[in-house]
Design an enzyme around this catalytic site. Structure first.
Site, PDB file in Angstrom:
ATOM      1  N   SER A  38     -17.608  16.899  -7.376  1.00 50.54           N
ATOM      2  CA  SER A  38     -18.259  17.498  -8.539  1.00 50.54           C
ATOM      3  C   SER A  38     -17.602  17.121  -9.862  1.00 50.54           C
ATOM      4  O   SER A  38     -18.237  17.243 -10.918  1.00 50.54           O
ATOM      5  CB  SER A  38     -18.286  19.021  -8.412  1.00 50.54           C
ATOM      6  OG  SER A  38     -16.984  19.545  -8.258  1.00 50.54           O
ATOM      7  N   ASP A 343     -16.897  27.269 -15.170  1.00 48.21           N
ATOM      8  CA  ASP A 343     -17.498  28.208 -14.213  1.00 48.21           C
ATOM      9  C   ASP A 343     -16.533  28.712 -13.152  1.00 48.21           C
ATOM     10  O   ASP A 343     -16.946  29.247 -12.135  1.00 48.21           O
ATOM     11  CB  ASP A 343     -18.687  27.543 -13.526  1.00 48.21           C
ATOM     12  CG  ASP A 343     -18.298  26.257 -12.810  1.00 48.21           C
ATOM     13  OD1 ASP A 343     -17.102  25.925 -12.784  1.00 48.21           O
ATOM     14  OD2 ASP A 343     -19.196  25.579 -12.267  1.00 48.21           O
ATOM     15  N   HIS A 346     -14.967  24.179 -12.461  1.00 47.71           N
ATOM     16  CA  HIS A 346     -15.113  22.937 -13.217  1.00 47.71           C
ATOM     17  C   HIS A 346     -14.757  23.146 -14.685  1.00 47.71           C
ATOM     18  O   HIS A 346     -14.783  24.274 -15.175  1.00 47.71           O
ATOM     19  CB  HIS A 346     -16.547  22.421 -13.084  1.00 47.71           C
ATOM     20  CG  HIS A 346     -17.021  22.372 -11.672  1.00 47.71           C
ATOM     21  ND1 HIS A 346     -17.781  23.392 -11.106  1.00 47.71           N
ATOM     22  CD2 HIS A 346     -16.825  21.452 -10.699  1.00 47.71           C
ATOM     23  CE1 HIS A 346     -18.037  23.084  -9.833  1.00 47.71           C
ATOM     24  NE2 HIS A 346     -17.464  21.922  -9.564  1.00 47.71           N
TER      25      HIS A 346
END
Length: 381
Positions: A38, A343, A346
């Site tokens: 991610s 969040d 990240h």
């Protein structure tokens, strides 16, 4: 409205730009092929698993969700911009006539280096991503050999040899392991992670890849997700409020990854293998966030619960869940430029921009940028 921290950060960034220009390094690559999780996923998980990623994700730059786990751009987006190349389209995205002329992104959120299991967030582990690249290359070469009409959409054959191969993966191998293994067991798994990684690198080298750009893993213990789960006992936290065991395991992984990169540098005498110390860059940011215009080094911007972490593992950013009869929505903060973390897992666009600016100074790379390197710095942000 952007906070004062953003403007201070812009001034700091300009300083790094001039430092970088004095070292004159320009990324002169025709294409980029990226592998990861991610941290560099530009839409792979959303395309591959139809994973929901609603607003406020993407609000800062794209003004709508872009498939990135961020309020805006990722580190790789800033690096692509510095190379004067377009943002990478995800390999798994088949809608919107994606253009792969300047490269392709195989990174998928949740991916690991080790093969995925039944409980993995992403089935697209590093080995699968490498296999996808092999099919991508084979298919591209087949297409261009039969017709010129595809030339403006896909790389030419020499782009595969001259392109930059980027890697940012390994975080999920450690983070996931801590949920079921002891610290000693997590550390004991590191050699197998790196063995799998080396196999993938060797496969790409055998396919003609010659320019490798390898990011190490950032400080896992400083993510709100891990502090919430493993840092409830204050004695488990370091002076920055990060989970000590997670960061120690990450350092050990990075130490062995660096040794592997040294080995590859010795073995691949006709290649460029660059190791990038993301851990130090991110740790410096967290330790001195106010110096760079940030106010919150660990607390999530988009979340629920308020200080000190504003994070609930049951409610992801932008989603609404009913917990104990109460509807709860994880919403974004008023000014993401004041936060390092977006969040709980990240980083914000502002933090990613800082990290990218530090990468491009060349001071955190092995070997460091120098005139003998095959590129020159040309920062544009």
């Amino acid at each position: 409205m952007m906070g004062h921290g953003f403007f201070l950060f812009q001034i700091v960034t300009l300083c790094f730009i001039f430092i970088g220009l004095s070292n004159s390094v320009h990324f002169n690559y025709p294409a980029v092929f990226n592998f990861g999780d991610s941290n560099s996923d530009t839409g792979g998980l959303v395309a591959g698993k139809a994973e929901p990623l609603p607003p406020p994700n993407g609000q800062t730059y794209f003004k709508k969700p872009s498939g990135r786990f961020c309020d805006g751009r990722l580190i790789i987006d800033f690096l692509m911009d510095a190379m004067d190349l377009p943002f990478l389209n995800p390999y798994l995205d088949a809608i919107g006539v994606p253009n792969f002329r300047k490269g392709c992104n195989f990174a998928v959120a949740g991916s690991t280096v080790l093969p995925a299991t039944a409980t993995s967030v992403s089935p697209f582990s590093f080995g699968i991503q490498v296999s996808q690249f092999l099919r991508f290359k084979s298919r591209v070469l087949d297409l261009v050999s039969n017709s010129k009409k595809f030339a403006k959409y896909v790389p030419t054959e020499d782009f595969f040899a001259k392109g930059l191969y980027m890697f940012d993966i390994g975080q999920n191998d450690l983070a996931g392991a801590f949920y079921s293994k002891s610290f000693d067991q997590v550390v004991a798994s590191i050699p197998s992670i790196l063995e799998e990684f080396e196999v993938g690198i060797q496969t790409l080298y055998d396919e003609g890849a010659r320019n490798f750009w390898i990011h190490n893993t950032g400080p896992l213990g400083c993510l709100a997700q891990n502090v919430a789960r493993f840092g409830t006992d204050p004695s488990k936290l370091d002076e920055l409020g990060c989970v000590s065991t997670h960061n120690l395991a990450t350092r050990l992984l990075n130490l062995q990854l660096r040794a592997l990169c040294k080995k590859l540098q010795g073995n691949y005498t006709d290649a460029n293998v660059t190791y990038v110390d993301i851990f130090t860059i991110k740790s410096n940011l967290i330790a001195s966030c106010s110096r760079y215009g940030f106010e919150q080094p660990i607390m999530a911007c988009c979340g629920v619960g308020g200080p000190p972490l504003n994070y609930n593992s049951r409610v992801a950013c932008g989603l609404t869940k009913v917990i104990n009869g109460t509807s709860i929505t994880a919403t974004g903060c008023s000014d993401s430029t004041e936060y390092v973390n977006w969040d709980g897992i990240h980083y914000t666009e502002a933090a990613n921009q800082y990290v990218a600016s530090q990468i491009l100074t060349g001071k955190f790379s092995d070997p460091p940028f120098a005139d003998k390197m095959p590129f020159l710095l040309n920062l544009k942000f």
